[in-house]
Enzyme design. Structure first.
Site, mmCIF file in Angstrom:
data_model
loop_
_atom_site.group_PDB
_atom_site.id
_atom_site.type_symbol
_atom_site.label_atom_id
_atom_site.label_comp_id
_atom_site.label_asym_id
_atom_site.label_seq_id
_atom_site.Cartn_x
_atom_site.Cartn_y
_atom_site.Cartn_z
ATOM 1 N N THR A 180 5.611 -5.185 59.046
ATOM 2 C CA THR A 180 5.979 -5.962 60.180
ATOM 3 C C THR A 180 6.288 -7.568 59.318
ATOM 4 O O THR A 180 5.607 -7.282 58.800
ATOM 5 C CB THR A 180 5.037 -5.694 61.327
ATOM 6 O OG1 THR A 180 5.557 -4.926 61.538
ATOM 7 C CG2 THR A 180 6.042 -6.546 62.200
ATOM 8 N N ARG A 208 10.808 6.440 69.022
ATOM 9 C CA ARG A 208 9.357 5.480 69.509
ATOM 10 C C ARG A 208 9.499 3.975 69.494
ATOM 11 O O ARG A 208 10.118 3.372 68.116
ATOM 12 C CB ARG A 208 8.449 5.621 68.454
ATOM 13 C CG ARG A 208 6.839 5.010 68.449
ATOM 14 C CD ARG A 208 6.957 4.220 67.490
ATOM 15 N NE ARG A 208 5.547 3.043 67.107
ATOM 16 C CZ ARG A 208 5.496 1.926 66.992
ATOM 17 N NH1 ARG A 208 6.305 1.703 66.137
ATOM 18 N NH2 ARG A 208 4.532 1.373 66.853
ATOM 19 N N VAL A 209 9.247 2.967 69.660
ATOM 20 C CA VAL A 209 9.187 1.282 70.091
ATOM 21 C C VAL A 209 7.792 0.707 70.342
ATOM 22 O O VAL A 209 6.787 1.435 70.586
ATOM 23 C CB VAL A 209 10.129 1.228 71.538
ATOM 24 C CG1 VAL A 209 10.221 -0.790 71.350
ATOM 25 C CG2 VAL A 209 11.432 1.422 71.301
ATOM 26 N N GLY A 210 8.223 -0.042 69.191
ATOM 27 C CA GLY A 210 6.425 -0.811 69.675
ATOM 28 C C GLY A 210 6.578 -2.029 69.511
ATOM 29 O O GLY A 210 7.404 -2.184 69.988
ATOM 30 N N ASP A 211 5.646 -2.450 69.497
ATOM 31 C CA ASP A 211 4.553 -3.932 69.489
ATOM 32 C C ASP A 211 6.354 -5.218 69.660
ATOM 33 O O ASP A 211 6.086 -5.606 69.676
ATOM 34 C CB ASP A 211 3.984 -4.603 69.318
ATOM 35 C CG ASP A 211 3.482 -4.783 67.651
ATOM 36 O OD1 ASP A 211 3.859 -4.029 67.236
ATOM 37 O OD2 ASP A 211 3.157 -5.272 67.239
ATOM 38 N N THR A 232 1.119 -7.929 63.520
ATOM 39 C CA THR A 232 1.405 -6.940 62.932
ATOM 40 C C THR A 232 0.453 -6.338 63.063
ATOM 41 O O THR A 232 -1.303 -6.644 62.927
ATOM 42 C CB THR A 232 1.327 -7.664 61.689
ATOM 43 O OG1 THR A 232 1.823 -6.918 60.407
ATOM 44 C CG2 THR A 232 0.857 -9.024 61.085
ATOM 45 N N GLY A 233 0.912 -5.418 63.162
ATOM 46 C CA GLY A 233 -0.351 -3.931 62.911
ATOM 47 C C GLY A 233 0.213 -2.424 63.950
ATOM 48 O O GLY A 233 0.848 -2.578 64.083
ATOM 49 N N GLY A 235 1.270 -0.817 66.494
ATOM 50 C CA GLY A 235 2.091 -1.600 67.594
ATOM 51 C C GLY A 235 1.649 -1.293 69.191
ATOM 52 O O GLY A 235 1.622 -1.883 70.618
HETATM 53 N N1 GLY Z 1 3.705 -3.856 64.547
HETATM 54 C C1 GLY Z 1 5.290 -2.776 64.205
HETATM 55 C C2 GLY Z 1 4.438 -1.642 65.210
HETATM 56 O O1 GLY Z 1 3.757 -0.448 65.278
HETATM 57 O O2 GLY Z 1 5.664 -0.769 64.707
#
Ligand code: GLY
Length: 322
Positions: A180, A208-211, A232-233, A235
């Site tokens: 990210t 899949r959708v992240g943070d 960042t990390g 999600g």
């Molecule tokens: N931080 C980005 C994700 O987990 O998709």
């Protein structure tokens, strides 16, 4: 209130074992140019435009897990998440699981300006990207597909309980990983904004959708609370901990930007252990914060009236935030 306009960008937290040489040089140069472009936008007085141009640069540059440099999902396809948030009115725009464009942040910008919906995912986000005439992302290049095939082969050798870590920023066995990009900025009137963009995690499940598509988790900006943050990390952790909102809540409770950044990372570490992520923060007084508990996190900053653009990747590197 008069504040020195500033932008702080990050290029993702992670293990970064293959950094060094040309790769690290390109990563650092991308961070510096993103911060520099953001500073140019701040001359016109707009924190939102500053974070947008900075993240757009990192999407186009190829040295980051965002835009053309994004990782691939379980089917070997791109699937990008991104978001923007403006602190003056908490307006936000976000996209998830979008493979249609190099610049998902431009779709997020359009949603933010329209004000009708905050988040579009999948086909809907892709349709909007095409309608906006944004540059297409195209098929993944062979270099990405090679990494994909290697990680897939690696996954097939692992015990089922290890599979969920393949290719993640905290994957002990991975050759490399990084996550990210993002930016936070404050303009001369003390208005803040945040942006984030990512390819997500290698081999993530389709859909899949992240943070990075979720305000409160991957980013937050609120003048009333007093700051903005971009995370960042992995999600799933930021979604559960609402890490970006936590940082802004800490500012509202009296923390400066660095204390808020450290508090948010400490919260991640307490819940999820080491290697759990990183964050950049700005407050309305123009104070900056950056914290991470991974092996590295690229970061660069630029302030109006100061030509220098400090950049750092590793924890021990000097990175003056004043
Ligand atoms: N931080 C980005 C994700 O987990 O998709």
């Amino acid at each position: 209130m008069s504040v020195t306009p500033k932008i702080l960008v990050h290029g993702g937290a992670g293990a970064m074992r293959s950094m060094g040489g040309e790769r690290e040089a390109a990563y650092r140069a991308g961070l510096v140019e993103a911060a520099r472009l953001g500073r140019e936008a701040l001359r016109a007085g707009d924190a939102l435009e500053a974070v947008l141009v900075a993240v757009r640069h990192m999407e186009a540059c190829g040295a980051f897990n965002a835009g053309v440099g994004s990782c691939l999902d379980e089917d070997g396809r791109f699937s990008l998440d991104a978001a923007l948030m403006r602190g003056s009115d908490r307006a936000a725009g976000a996209v998830g699981a979008c493979a249609a464009t190099v610049h998902p942040t431009d779709v997020a910008r359009a949603l933010l300006e329209e004000g009708r919906h905050v988040l579009l995912v999948g086909e809907g986000a892709e349709r909007r990207a095409r309608a906006l005439g944004l540059p297409a992302l195209g098929a993944p290049p062979e270099e990405k597909l090679e990494t994909y095939r290697r990680l897939l082969a690696d996954a097939s050798k692992r015990a089922p309980e290890d599979l969920s870590t393949v290719g993640r920023p905290d994957d002990e066995q991975a050759e490399d990983s990084q996550d990210t990009v993002g930016a936070v900025a404050v303009d001369a009137r003390g208005r803040v904004a945040a942006a984030v963009s990512t390819g997500g995690l290698w081999l993530k499940l389709r859909g899949r959708v992240g943070d990075s598509a979720i305000p409160g988790a991957g980013l937050y900006a609120c003048d009333a609370l007093g700051g903005a943050s971009s995370t960042t990390g992995i999600g799933e952790r930021m979604i559960r901990a609402l890490t970006a909102k936590l940082a802004c809540d800490l500012i509202a409770a009296g923390a400066d930007a660095q204390a808020a950044a450290q508090g948010a990372v400490d919260d991640l570490a307490q819940r999820f252990g080491p290697d759990s992520g990183g964050i950049v923060v700005v407050d309305r007084l123009g104070r900056l914060g950056a914290a991470f508990n991974t092996q590295g996190m690229g970061r660069a900053l630029a302030s109006l009236g100061d030509e220098a653009v400090p950049v750092a990747v590793w924890p021990e590197e000097p990175f003056p935030l004043d």
